[in-house]
Design a protein around this motif. Sequence first.
Motif, PDB file in Angstrom:
ATOM      1  N   ARG A 279       0.926  -1.164   0.008  1.00  9.01           N
ATOM      2  CA  ARG A 279       0.089  -0.191   0.032  1.00  9.01           C
ATOM      3  C   ARG A 279       0.970   1.100  -0.023  1.00  9.01           C
ATOM      4  NH1 ARG A 279      -2.335  -2.501   4.463  1.00  9.01           N
ATOM      5  NH2 ARG A 279      -4.140  -3.907   3.947  1.00  9.01           N
ATOM      6  N   LYS A 280       2.032   1.211   0.864  1.00 13.15           N
ATOM      7  CA  LYS A 280       2.705   2.311   0.950  1.00 13.15           C
ATOM      8  C   LYS A 280       3.566   2.601  -0.597  1.00 13.15           C
ATOM      9  CE  LYS A 280       6.573   4.016   3.748  1.00 13.15           C
ATOM     10  NZ  LYS A 280       7.678   3.849   4.820  1.00 13.15           N
ATOM     11  N   TYR A 281       3.751   1.759  -1.204  1.00 16.89           N
ATOM     12  CA  TYR A 281       4.560   1.598  -2.416  1.00 16.89           C
ATOM     13  C   TYR A 281       3.372   2.430  -3.513  1.00 16.89           C
ATOM     14  CZ  TYR A 281       6.788   0.552  -6.948  1.00 16.89           C
ATOM     15  OH  TYR A 281       7.219   0.806  -8.247  1.00 16.89           O
ATOM     16  N   TYR A 282       2.101   2.103  -3.462  1.00 16.68           N
ATOM     17  CA  TYR A 282       1.192   2.683  -4.199  1.00 16.68           C
ATOM     18  C   TYR A 282       1.255   4.048  -4.127  1.00 16.68           C
ATOM     19  CZ  TYR A 282      -0.302  -2.494  -5.094  1.00 16.68           C
ATOM     20  OH  TYR A 282      -0.005  -3.687  -5.367  1.00 16.68           O
ATOM     21  N   ILE A 283       1.453   4.386  -2.789  1.00 18.91           N
ATOM     22  CA  ILE A 283       1.045   6.011  -2.500  1.00 18.91           C
ATOM     23  C   ILE A 283       2.364   6.683  -2.764  1.00 18.91           C
ATOM     24  CG2 ILE A 283       0.643   7.656  -0.514  1.00 18.91           C
ATOM     25  CD1 ILE A 283      -1.003   5.329   0.786  1.00 18.91           C
ATOM     26  N   LEU A 284       3.531   6.158  -2.307  1.00 17.52           N
ATOM     27  CA  LEU A 284       4.754   6.968  -2.540  1.00 17.52           C
ATOM     28  C   LEU A 284       5.687   6.419  -3.529  1.00 17.52           C
ATOM     29  CD1 LEU A 284       5.921   6.864   1.418  1.00 17.52           C
ATOM     30  CD2 LEU A 284       4.568   8.789   0.102  1.00 17.52           C
ATOM     31  N   GLY A 285       5.310   5.442  -3.986  1.00 15.05           N
ATOM     32  CA  GLY A 285       6.040   5.071  -5.245  1.00 15.05           C
ATOM     33  C   GLY A 285       7.649   4.446  -4.834  1.00 15.05           C
ATOM     34  N   ASN A 286       8.627   5.045  -5.903  1.00 18.81           N
ATOM     35  CA  ASN A 286       9.966   4.899  -5.441  1.00 18.81           C
ATOM     36  C   ASN A 286      10.635   5.081  -4.074  1.00 18.81           C
ATOM     37  OD1 ASN A 286       9.843   3.505  -7.937  1.00 18.81           O
ATOM     38  ND2 ASN A 286      10.652   5.278  -9.104  1.00 18.81           N
ATOM     39  N   GLU A 287       9.747   6.024  -3.127  1.00 22.88           N
ATOM     40  CA  GLU A 287      10.214   6.134  -1.943  1.00 22.88           C
ATOM     41  C   GLU A 287      10.306   5.092  -1.173  1.00 22.88           C
ATOM     42  OE1 GLU A 287      11.541   9.316  -1.163  1.00 22.88           O
ATOM     43  OE2 GLU A 287      11.053   9.896  -3.205  1.00 22.88           O
ATOM     44  N   GLU A 303      14.106  -1.715 -14.923  1.00 18.66           N
ATOM     45  CA  GLU A 303      14.803  -0.262 -14.327  1.00 18.66           C
ATOM     46  C   GLU A 303      15.406   0.369 -15.559  1.00 18.66           C
ATOM     47  OE1 GLU A 303      16.663  -1.263 -10.702  1.00 18.66           O
ATOM     48  OE2 GLU A 303      14.885  -0.476  -9.381  1.00 18.66           O
ATOM     49  N   VAL A 304      15.091   1.801 -15.723  1.00 21.81           N
ATOM     50  CA  VAL A 304      15.792   2.456 -16.895  1.00 21.81           C
ATOM     51  C   VAL A 304      16.421   3.662 -16.161  1.00 21.81           C
ATOM     52  CG1 VAL A 304      14.412   1.266 -18.690  1.00 21.81           C
ATOM     53  CG2 VAL A 304      13.420   3.423 -17.499  1.00 21.81           C
ATOM     54  N   ILE A 305      17.117   4.484 -17.082  1.00 18.30           N
ATOM     55  CA  ILE A 305      17.757   5.538 -16.767  1.00 18.30           C
ATOM     56  C   ILE A 305      17.146   6.506 -17.667  1.00 18.30           C
ATOM     57  CG2 ILE A 305      19.764   7.255 -16.391  1.00 18.30           C
ATOM     58  CD1 ILE A 305      21.312   4.441 -15.646  1.00 18.30           C
ATOM     59  N   ILE A 306      16.617   7.865 -17.102  1.00 13.39           N
ATOM     60  CA  ILE A 306      16.144   8.693 -18.181  1.00 13.39           C
ATOM     61  C   ILE A 306      16.987   9.990 -18.191  1.00 13.39           C
ATOM     62  CG2 ILE A 306      14.319  10.304 -18.843  1.00 13.39           C
ATOM     63  CD1 ILE A 306      12.481   8.170 -18.070  1.00 13.39           C
ATOM     64  N   ILE A 307      17.608  10.611 -19.200  1.00 10.79           N
ATOM     65  CA  ILE A 307      18.317  11.831 -19.281  1.00 10.79           C
ATOM     66  C   ILE A 307      17.642  12.654 -19.987  1.00 10.79           C
ATOM     67  CG2 ILE A 307      20.482  12.788 -20.198  1.00 10.79           C
ATOM     68  CD1 ILE A 307      20.988  10.209 -18.496  1.00 10.79           C
ATOM     69  N   ILE A 308      17.285  14.057 -19.235  1.00 12.34           N
ATOM     70  CA  ILE A 308      16.243  15.010 -19.778  1.00 12.34           C
ATOM     71  C   ILE A 308      17.426  16.227 -19.871  1.00 12.34           C
ATOM     72  CG2 ILE A 308      14.608  16.279 -19.250  1.00 12.34           C
ATOM     73  CD1 ILE A 308      13.620  14.260 -17.230  1.00 12.34           C
ATOM     74  N   CYS A 349      11.517  15.447 -10.913  1.00 14.93           N
ATOM     75  CA  CYS A 349      11.405  14.362  -9.902  1.00 14.93           C
ATOM     76  C   CYS A 349      10.502  13.230 -10.382  1.00 14.93           C
ATOM     77  CB  CYS A 349      10.974  15.187  -8.796  1.00 14.93           C
ATOM     78  SG  CYS A 349       9.111  15.739  -9.301  1.00 14.93           S
ATOM     79  N   THR A 350      10.704  12.168  -9.810  1.00 16.09           N
ATOM     80  CA  THR A 350       9.581  11.033  -9.991  1.00 16.09           C
ATOM     81  C   THR A 350       8.786  10.834  -9.058  1.00 16.09           C
ATOM     82  OG1 THR A 350      11.268   9.425  -8.746  1.00 16.09           O
ATOM     83  CG2 THR A 350      11.513   9.772 -11.253  1.00 16.09           C
ATOM     84  N   LEU A 351       7.697  10.270  -9.357  1.00 16.42           N
ATOM     85  CA  LEU A 351       6.585   9.871  -8.259  1.00 16.42           C
ATOM     86  C   LEU A 351       5.944   8.399  -8.856  1.00 16.42           C
ATOM     87  CD1 LEU A 351       4.799  10.213  -5.635  1.00 16.42           C
ATOM     88  CD2 LEU A 351       3.221  11.703  -6.994  1.00 16.42           C
ATOM     89  N   LYS A 352       6.054   7.605  -7.959  1.00 20.58           N
ATOM     90  CA  LYS A 352       5.568   6.209  -8.519  1.00 20.58           C
ATOM     91  C   LYS A 352       6.543   5.906  -9.644  1.00 20.58           C
ATOM     92  CE  LYS A 352       1.058   6.278  -6.405  1.00 20.58           C
ATOM     93  NZ  LYS A 352      -0.382   6.134  -6.474  1.00 20.58           N
ATOM     94  N   ASN A 353       5.711   5.673 -10.876  1.00 21.21           N
ATOM     95  CA  ASN A 353       6.673   5.330 -11.997  1.00 21.21           C
ATOM     96  C   ASN A 353       6.427   6.473 -13.112  1.00 21.21           C
ATOM     97  OD1 ASN A 353       8.196   3.285 -13.323  1.00 21.21           O
ATOM     98  ND2 ASN A 353       6.566   2.826 -14.765  1.00 21.21           N
ATOM     99  N   ASP A 354       6.257   7.674 -12.693  1.00 20.83           N
ATOM    100  CA  ASP A 354       6.096   8.956 -13.650  1.00 20.83           C
ATOM    101  C   ASP A 354       7.294   9.715 -13.188  1.00 20.83           C
ATOM    102  OD1 ASP A 354       3.677   7.780 -14.954  1.00 20.83           O
ATOM    103  OD2 ASP A 354       2.482   8.445 -13.067  1.00 20.83           O
ATOM    104  N   VAL A 355       7.613  10.547 -14.408  1.00 18.62           N
ATOM    105  CA  VAL A 355       8.689  11.617 -14.272  1.00 18.62           C
ATOM    106  C   VAL A 355       7.950  12.941 -14.341  1.00 18.62           C
ATOM    107  CG1 VAL A 355      10.814  12.383 -15.190  1.00 18.62           C
ATOM    108  CG2 VAL A 355      10.408  10.190 -15.253  1.00 18.62           C
ATOM    109  N   TYR A 356       8.240  14.045 -13.497  1.00 18.36           N
ATOM    110  CA  TYR A 356       7.501  14.992 -13.677  1.00 18.36           C
ATOM    111  C   TYR A 356       8.726  16.060 -14.081  1.00 18.36           C
ATOM    112  CZ  TYR A 356       3.468  13.100 -11.999  1.00 18.36           C
ATOM    113  OH  TYR A 356       2.414  12.143 -11.697  1.00 18.36           O
TER     114      TYR A 356
END
Length: 359
Positions: A279-287, A303-308, A349-356
């Motif tokens: 449940r904690k993972y669903y809320i906080l993601g990669n934290e 797992e991947v690396i994203i260069i922006i 920053c990232t949250l769960k599996n998204d990049v913002y």
Amino acid sequence: MHRLMKEESSYRASSLENASRDSSKEQLHMKLCSGSCHAEQILQTLNSYRQSGIFTDVVLLIEGQEFPCHRATLSANSTYFRAMFGSNLKEGHQEIINIQKISASTMSLLLDYMYGGNIIIQEDNVEDILELSDLLQISKLRDACVTFLEGQLHPCNCLGIMKFADSFSIASLTEKSKRFMLECFVEVSCHEEFLEMGVKELVEYLSSEQLVVPKEEVVFEAVMRWVRHDINARKGALKDLLEHVRLPLLDPTYFLEKVEMDGLIQDSKECIPLLHEARKYYILGNEVSSLRSRPRRFMEMSEVIIIIGGCDKKGLLKLPFTDLYHPKSRQWTALSSVPGYTKSEFAACTLKNDVYISG
């Protein structure tokens, strides 16, 4: 006259020597061509002698059935018999040798092989032939059985073949069976052999980095199917098994409907921390830092690396590119460019599996 006869004799000797030299090539050629045929003829003759009881000097007694044989032939094929007949062992000097715990039908097949070099290996006799060839130390036949079993590996029998290989310390067959099981886990988990394995074995496979599954739901369902096969004896192992199921990677809807609502899991207080972690993972993601939150090596996720963005070497020209790097495949993939990259700097920053991106 004497001189003439002497010359004639020398001429004949010389002619005979030349003739011998000329025919030597032909004789050598005949030996090379007829060697295998000659050996086959000898074996056929020895086999007919065995079947007729001619010149046999030892009798193998198996399940009450007598097999007259030749010590020399047995020794030529088997290290076991060679050691027996070439030492001071009591059995080496007996006319009748009683061999226990093997079948007469399998011994008959092996004797046909020893005397003829031919044997038919099939599903219903391969284990018996391998067991006896291992006992008698007939390595070529044993290896042929191993090769046959490797070709028979299937989701319905790989675990059984692996246990059989373990019992005879056949490392190559054990390893291939294990790799087959891990690579075909989805299919293997649907067969009876999977449901009959022990909890330690199951934990070993679930924790393996070589386990190949398309999604974690497959692993969870396999575990629950195994537990329900004998609920009273296995429900106590539920927590130990679920520790190796990566619950945070389950689809949230699936987790709510299939995991949290499962009666066995609800009755197990030991499983509650595992549910909280998901449940904690669903809320906080990669934290949430846990092995269970990391995708398996062969899953559709990884797992991947994203260069922006970024800039050129001089720091003057800003770059709009976004690229994804896959460490395991070592491949780069171009993603969408950053909009408005020349007007502002930004933070990511990232949250769960998204990049913002903001800025």
